[in-house]
Design a protein around this motif. Structure first.
Motif, PDB file in Angstrom:
ATOM      1  N   GLY A 154      -0.680  -3.433  -5.099  1.00 35.35           N
ATOM      2  CA  GLY A 154      -0.023  -2.136  -4.994  1.00 35.35           C
ATOM      3  C   GLY A 154       1.465  -2.189  -5.251  1.00 35.35           C
TER       4      GLY A 154
ATOM      5  N   PRO B 183      -2.216   2.451  -3.059  1.00 38.26           N
ATOM      6  CA  PRO B 183      -3.200   2.045  -2.037  1.00 38.26           C
ATOM      7  C   PRO B 183      -4.141   0.936  -2.500  1.00 38.26           C
ATOM      8  CG  PRO B 183      -3.892   4.098  -3.045  1.00 38.26           C
ATOM      9  CD  PRO B 183      -2.528   3.787  -3.598  1.00 38.26           C
ATOM     10  N   GLU B 184      -3.568  -0.240  -2.703  1.00 41.06           N
ATOM     11  CA  GLU B 184      -4.368  -1.390  -3.121  1.00 41.06           C
ATOM     12  C   GLU B 184      -3.696  -2.651  -2.606  1.00 41.06           C
ATOM     13  OE1 GLU B 184      -6.798  -2.701  -7.081  1.00 41.06           O
ATOM     14  OE2 GLU B 184      -4.787  -1.906  -7.386  1.00 41.06           O
TER      15      GLU B 184
ATOM     16  N   ASN C 149      -6.708  -1.751  -9.748  1.00 41.22           N
ATOM     17  CA  ASN C 149      -6.685  -0.334 -10.084  1.00 41.22           C
ATOM     18  C   ASN C 149      -5.284   0.201 -10.327  1.00 41.22           C
ATOM     19  OD1 ASN C 149      -9.633   0.151  -9.679  1.00 41.22           O
ATOM     20  ND2 ASN C 149      -9.118  -0.574  -7.635  1.00 41.22           N
TER      21      ASN C 149
ATOM     22  N   TRP D  83     -13.874   1.253  -8.467  1.00 44.56           N
ATOM     23  CA  TRP D  83     -12.808   1.376  -7.474  1.00 44.56           C
ATOM     24  C   TRP D  83     -13.399   1.603  -6.090  1.00 44.56           C
ATOM     25  CZ3 TRP D  83      -7.911   4.790  -8.764  1.00 44.56           C
ATOM     26  CH2 TRP D  83      -6.926   4.569  -7.814  1.00 44.56           C
ATOM     27  N   HIS D  84     -14.354   2.511  -5.989  1.00 46.67           N
ATOM     28  CA  HIS D  84     -14.894   2.864  -4.676  1.00 46.67           C
ATOM     29  C   HIS D  84     -16.388   2.585  -4.547  1.00 46.67           C
ATOM     30  CE1 HIS D  84     -11.048   5.140  -4.578  1.00 46.67           C
ATOM     31  NE2 HIS D  84     -11.068   4.695  -3.342  1.00 46.67           N
TER      32      HIS D  84
ATOM     33  N   ARG E  23      -6.776   8.170   0.902  1.00 43.70           N
ATOM     34  CA  ARG E  23      -5.705   8.304  -0.094  1.00 43.70           C
ATOM     35  C   ARG E  23      -6.138   7.775  -1.449  1.00 43.70           C
ATOM     36  NH1 ARG E  23      -0.335   4.642  -0.312  1.00 43.70           N
ATOM     37  NH2 ARG E  23       0.638   5.563  -2.169  1.00 43.70           N
ATOM     38  N   SER E  24      -6.786   6.610  -1.468  1.00 43.95           N
ATOM     39  CA  SER E  24      -7.201   6.028  -2.743  1.00 43.95           C
ATOM     40  C   SER E  24      -8.277   6.860  -3.421  1.00 43.95           C
ATOM     41  CB  SER E  24      -7.685   4.590  -2.545  1.00 43.95           C
ATOM     42  OG  SER E  24      -8.829   4.550  -1.713  1.00 43.95           O
TER      43      SER E  24
ATOM     44  N   GLU F 235      -7.960   8.518  -7.066  1.00 44.84           N
ATOM     45  CA  GLU F 235      -8.902   8.275  -8.151  1.00 44.84           C
ATOM     46  C   GLU F 235      -9.432   9.596  -8.707  1.00 44.84           C
ATOM     47  OE1 GLU F 235     -12.835   5.596  -9.132  1.00 44.84           O
ATOM     48  OE2 GLU F 235     -12.731   6.598  -7.188  1.00 44.84           O
TER      49      GLU F 235
ATOM     50  N   ARG G 214       0.807  -1.216   0.000  1.00 41.61           N
ATOM     51  CA  ARG G 214       0.000   0.000   0.000  1.00 41.61           C
ATOM     52  C   ARG G 214       0.845   1.273   0.000  1.00 41.61           C
ATOM     53  NH1 ARG G 214      -3.431  -3.265   3.456  1.00 41.61           N
ATOM     54  NH2 ARG G 214      -5.517  -3.502   2.543  1.00 41.61           N
TER      55      ARG G 214
END
Length: 444
Positions: free
Chosen positions: A117, A112-113, A146, A171-172, A187-188, A192, A108
């Motif tokens: 990541g 942030p994945e 992502n 993504w979200h 953060r993600s 995005e 991350r």
């Protein structure tokens, strides 16, 4: 136009043939479509051994890649999936849970994945090499994961290269629950938002997902486009002039078929219980079979819970007959008289198989949330029988309706359904966007 004058697309897809994972057909078809439209295409994807471990592989699918596409396989760490305990570090042997947590946090830091990541650095390095050797005109990243969006963002900042974000899911947004994932200022989420603001376009697989993003980013709505999953022309052509045996019920039996990935959120038990009930109410269905083809879960090994459930209904003429190569899909559909469409319950879920189902011309028994995005796709199609609710009784009713229709279908009926589905063809989805992007880079 000489080879050097063709526009150069950098296409980023973690899952690309020979991967057998979710989304691979969209990635394959998109890259091929650009190549057929006169683009030079370079694909960044994960290394082959990753798919052996995680998703399984399909060698026949790999053969359908356009021969002009250059493939760059970017190293991806397999440490998490290492099954050989002798290769584990002492820290991991002491506490695999703690080791996995620390590893996830390290991933991350880069992006942030979780899990993916840590691929960012290798992706950026590969992107720079490709661009240095052969300047890129456009980047198209398809997610998830992502992190596939990173090369577009990187080249845009570095060299002003335009990029497109292709969302296979979101993504979200949790497409199954409809709930937002994470905080708006995480953060993600900030990342995005930055990516979307600088993107030339963002693509979504259906209207509900696109509309959700419009609500989240109303000032960017003009960039958002629906590029639905679709069927390929070669697939549809194999059903032209299709006929089936017709006859009175006393001499007929049917094969109902499901083709696709079978995983947790699908209302599989409701469909199977409905099938069992229908067999007790219909002589026709009692003589018929329900066949499942495809993968059991998203990984290379079959999901044991799903397999056990299917085996429990074997006495009801239910069988699981294994995964299917992309090159054999049409031949498998040709063995069916009717189709079972079972999907996870959400207005945001479409599934790629909806389009193939529509293209076959066969009658369809739908066992899924009535307001699913798939219902929007099929709502005007003849010979589609959706449940009013997700329950065994409702599934029983649509099995009965579909069976009655299946024994009376004619070549004319199949042809009408196939003609109706023509607007769902792959080229109808991609061609307008490819043409627009050619205008953006000045290569029209």
């Amino acid at each position: 136009m000489t080879v050097d004058e063709r526009p150069h697309l950098l296409y980023v897809a973690w899952g690309y043939p020979p991967s057998r994972g979710a989304g691979v057909y969209r990635a394959l078809a998109t890259a091929n479509s650009f190549a057929r439209s006169g683009w030079r295409v370079t694909v960044l994807t994960a290394s082959r051994e990753v798919f052996d471990y995680q998703t399984g592989t399909d060698g026949e699918l790999e053969k359908t890649i356009d021969p002009g596409i250059a493939i760059v396989r970017v190293p991806f760490s397999l440490e998490r999936a290492e099954p050989d305990l002798s290769q584990w570090s002492r820290a991991r042997m002491t506490s695999n849970l703690l080791w996995s947590y620390i590893r996830a946090q390290k991933d991350r830091i880069s992006f942030p994945e979780p899990v993916y990541g840590g691929w960012r650095r290798a992706l950026v390095n590969a992107t720079d090499r490709v661009h240095q050797e052969n300047p890129v005109d456009l980047v198209l990243g398809t997610a998830n994961p992502n992190v596939d969006f990173i090369p577009g963002w990187h080249l845009h900042r570095k060299a002003g290269v335009p990029y497109v974000m292709d969302y296979r899911d979101a993504w979200h947004l949790d497409v199954f629950s409809g709930e937002r994932i994470g905080l708006r200022h995480s953060r993600s989420a900030r990342l995005e938002n930055r990516f979307l603001k600088n993107a030339t376009e963002a693509w979504f697989v259906n209207v509900p997902i696109r509309d959700w993003h419009v609500q989240e980013h109303p000032d960017l709505a003009d960039k958002f486009h629906v590029v639905a999953n679709a069927f390929d022309a070669e697939f549809a052509s194999q059903f032209k002039d299709m006929e089936r045996q017709t006859g009175i019920h006393q001499s007929r039996s049917l094969v109902f078929g499901y083709l696709g990935t079978i995983y947790g959120p699908i209302p599989l038990k409701e469909a199977l219980d409905g099938w069992r009930m229908a067999r007790s109410q219909s002589d026709l269905i009692s003589r018929s079979r329900l066949v499942f083809r495809g993968r059991l879960g998203h990984y290379s090994e079959p999901d044991p819970k799903v397999l056990k459930l299917l085996e429990h209904y074997a006495g009801d003429s239910v069988s699981y007959e294994g995964p299917v190569s992309k090159t054999e899909v049409a031949a498998v559909y040709a063995q069916f008289d009717a189709l079972l469409l079972a999907l996870a319950g959400s207005e945001y879920v479409t599934s790629g198989k909806v389009f193939e189902y529509a293209a076959t011309g066969l009658p369809i028994a739908s066992v899924h949330y009535p307001k699913s995005a798939a219902s929007t796709i099929l709502q005007d199609r003849n010979d589609w029988y959706p449940v009013k609710e997700v329950s065994a009784q409702a599934a029983c009713e649509v099995f009965l309706q579909t069976a009655e229709r299946a024994v009376h279908m004619t070549a004319t009926d199949y042809a009408k359904n196939q003609n109706w589905a023509s607007h769902l063809a792959r080229e109808r989805q991609l061609s307008p966007r490819i043409q627009r992007l050619e205008e953006v880079i000045g290569k029209d």
